[in-house]
Write a protein that holds these residues in place. Sequence first.
Motif, PDB file in Angstrom:
ATOM      1  N   ARG A  85       0.847  -1.207   0.000  1.00  0.00           N
ATOM      2  CA  ARG A  85       0.000   0.000   0.000  1.00  0.00           C
ATOM      3  C   ARG A  85       0.879   1.253   0.000  1.00  0.00           C
ATOM      4  O   ARG A  85       0.577   2.237  -0.678  1.00  0.00           O
ATOM      5  CB  ARG A  85      -0.930  -0.029   1.209  1.00  0.00           C
ATOM      6  N   TRP A  86       1.974   1.209   0.747  1.00  0.00           N
ATOM      7  CA  TRP A  86       2.915   2.328   0.755  1.00  0.00           C
ATOM      8  C   TRP A  86       3.524   2.516  -0.636  1.00  0.00           C
ATOM      9  O   TRP A  86       3.633   3.640  -1.133  1.00  0.00           O
ATOM     10  CB  TRP A  86       4.027   2.087   1.767  1.00  0.00           C
ATOM     11  N   LEU A 122       2.337   1.614  -3.577  1.00  0.00           N
ATOM     12  CA  LEU A 122       1.332   2.135  -4.499  1.00  0.00           C
ATOM     13  C   LEU A 122       1.082   3.614  -4.245  1.00  0.00           C
ATOM     14  O   LEU A 122       0.928   4.405  -5.190  1.00  0.00           O
ATOM     15  CB  LEU A 122       0.035   1.337  -4.368  1.00  0.00           C
ATOM     16  N   GLY A 123       1.052   4.013  -2.981  1.00  0.00           N
ATOM     17  CA  GLY A 123       0.857   5.415  -2.635  1.00  0.00           C
ATOM     18  C   GLY A 123       1.989   6.298  -3.120  1.00  0.00           C
ATOM     19  O   GLY A 123       1.787   7.496  -3.366  1.00  0.00           O
ATOM     20  N   ALA A 124       3.178   5.698  -3.275  1.00  0.00           N
ATOM     21  CA  ALA A 124       4.338   6.442  -3.773  1.00  0.00           C
ATOM     22  C   ALA A 124       4.484   6.322  -5.286  1.00  0.00           C
ATOM     23  O   ALA A 124       5.490   6.775  -5.853  1.00  0.00           O
ATOM     24  CB  ALA A 124       5.607   5.947  -3.093  1.00  0.00           C
ATOM     25  N   GLY A 125       3.482   5.685  -5.929  1.00  0.00           N
ATOM     26  CA  GLY A 125       3.531   5.540  -7.377  1.00  0.00           C
ATOM     27  C   GLY A 125       4.455   4.443  -7.848  1.00  0.00           C
ATOM     28  O   GLY A 125       4.940   4.490  -8.980  1.00  0.00           O
ATOM     29  N   LEU A 126       4.694   3.435  -6.996  1.00  0.00           N
ATOM     30  CA  LEU A 126       5.616   2.359  -7.319  1.00  0.00           C
ATOM     31  C   LEU A 126       4.870   1.041  -7.472  1.00  0.00           C
ATOM     32  O   LEU A 126       3.753   0.882  -6.968  1.00  0.00           O
ATOM     33  CB  LEU A 126       6.672   2.229  -6.219  1.00  0.00           C
ATOM     34  N   ALA A 127       5.483   0.081  -8.122  1.00  0.00           N
ATOM     35  CA  ALA A 127       4.863  -1.229  -8.339  1.00  0.00           C
ATOM     36  C   ALA A 127       4.899  -2.048  -7.056  1.00  0.00           C
ATOM     37  O   ALA A 127       5.908  -2.050  -6.338  1.00  0.00           O
ATOM     38  CB  ALA A 127       5.590  -1.964  -9.452  1.00  0.00           C
ATOM     39  N   HIS A 141      13.905   1.381  -2.049  1.00  0.00           N
ATOM     40  CA  HIS A 141      12.733   1.636  -1.202  1.00  0.00           C
ATOM     41  C   HIS A 141      12.710   0.663  -0.020  1.00  0.00           C
ATOM     42  O   HIS A 141      11.772  -0.118   0.144  1.00  0.00           O
ATOM     43  CB  HIS A 141      11.441   1.521  -2.026  1.00  0.00           C
ATOM     44  N   HIS A 174      13.279   6.261   0.719  1.00  0.00           N
ATOM     45  CA  HIS A 174      13.485   6.535  -0.701  1.00  0.00           C
ATOM     46  C   HIS A 174      14.955   6.874  -0.941  1.00  0.00           C
ATOM     47  O   HIS A 174      15.535   7.680  -0.216  1.00  0.00           O
ATOM     48  CB  HIS A 174      12.612   7.703  -1.158  1.00  0.00           C
TER      49      HIS A 174
END
Length: 393
Positions: free
Chosen positions: A230-231, A233-238, A252, A296
């Motif tokens: 969920r984190w 996805l929230g950061a725009g990552l797969a 990450h 990050h």
Amino acid sequence: MFRLLQLNATDPQTLQQELQQQLPEPVNLLIATGNVASLQALGGLERPQQFAANWIACSSCIGAASSFGVDTATDRRLTLLALTDPAGSYGVASVRQISGQISQQAADTVLAAMAMAKRSGELPGLIWCMQAPGFEEQIISGIQQVVGDQVPILGGSAADDDVSGQWCQYDGTTLGSDLLVIAVLYPTVPVSSYFSSGYSSGKFSGVVTAVSDRNIMQIDGEPALQVYNRWLLGAGLAPLQPGVVMSQSTFHPIGRQLSARDVPFSLLSLPTNVGDDGSIRLLAELQVGDEISLMHGSKEQLVRRAAHVVQVAANNLRLRHDTAPAAALIVYCAGCMLAVRDEIHQVQQSLTSSLPGLPYLVAFTYGEQGCFADGFNRHGNLMISAVLFGHTK
């Protein structure tokens, strides 16, 4: 007092000849690293004590970096930092790591090293350790049973090229894949160190609510993978899928959030595997109640960070001891090195600029140990440490 050597280690006989040429008189301590093949040449040396009273070495991912340059995968070079300090005291001891006994083994080994230095009962100025990956927190705990939390403990966990377990360690007598080797240093010169990461914390955070060994089972009462994804996805990552995830999570990782004098900092843990049960396997331990964040990193940060760590240690050396650096030992995470492999020469050049004309040695490890600003020694991943030796005053 400090000298850097780079020797041909294609086989024990060649290495023996080069050591005889380069070190006609024994030094007090040799700290060595290189890829697995170069370390294996140490196992065939004849009378290694003719070159140094004390040895400590471990394999480095692909090879080492130093003021000479950066090794390539095909190089068979051993790089060594030689310390000659007759008025100081140095001792090395080792043990084969046995699960369930690690803390006591570490305590016994540091006591044996202190006895080898003929300084039993005296706290060393620095402890340098090299070991097989897997039990680093227990090793630090065992060492601190003896010396408390007043002595900086630095070093790294041996690495190979592909996480296949071919790593090795060397103590001047024995070459092994499961050794804990501890050096205690009582130098006559000032020493400064710094331990840091090149990552930033983001807005996604939680609390560890269930663990099993080095596996996070739950975050905030939910399956760990569910929260981590969920984190991401929230950061725009797969999101991650079950299986090996080390390369996907290098930029990450999970950061344990700490502070010293109200200044926050992070201790990183690298996810290596994701289980079908939603667990996340790490290369470092976390405890229930730890506050963690999604971290990050970028290639630019990792390229710059090593020189920054050295510069902070150099500033501390000047402020506390009124002296400039004379030599450096640096540990740079193998995962970080692989992530910036195409730019690793930039890292080496930045270190050379920060340590102009000085000998320095860099090992690329599968785990890093160091002392944070709060005074506590810890084990982490994707970290960078630097030990700087000053000039004799």
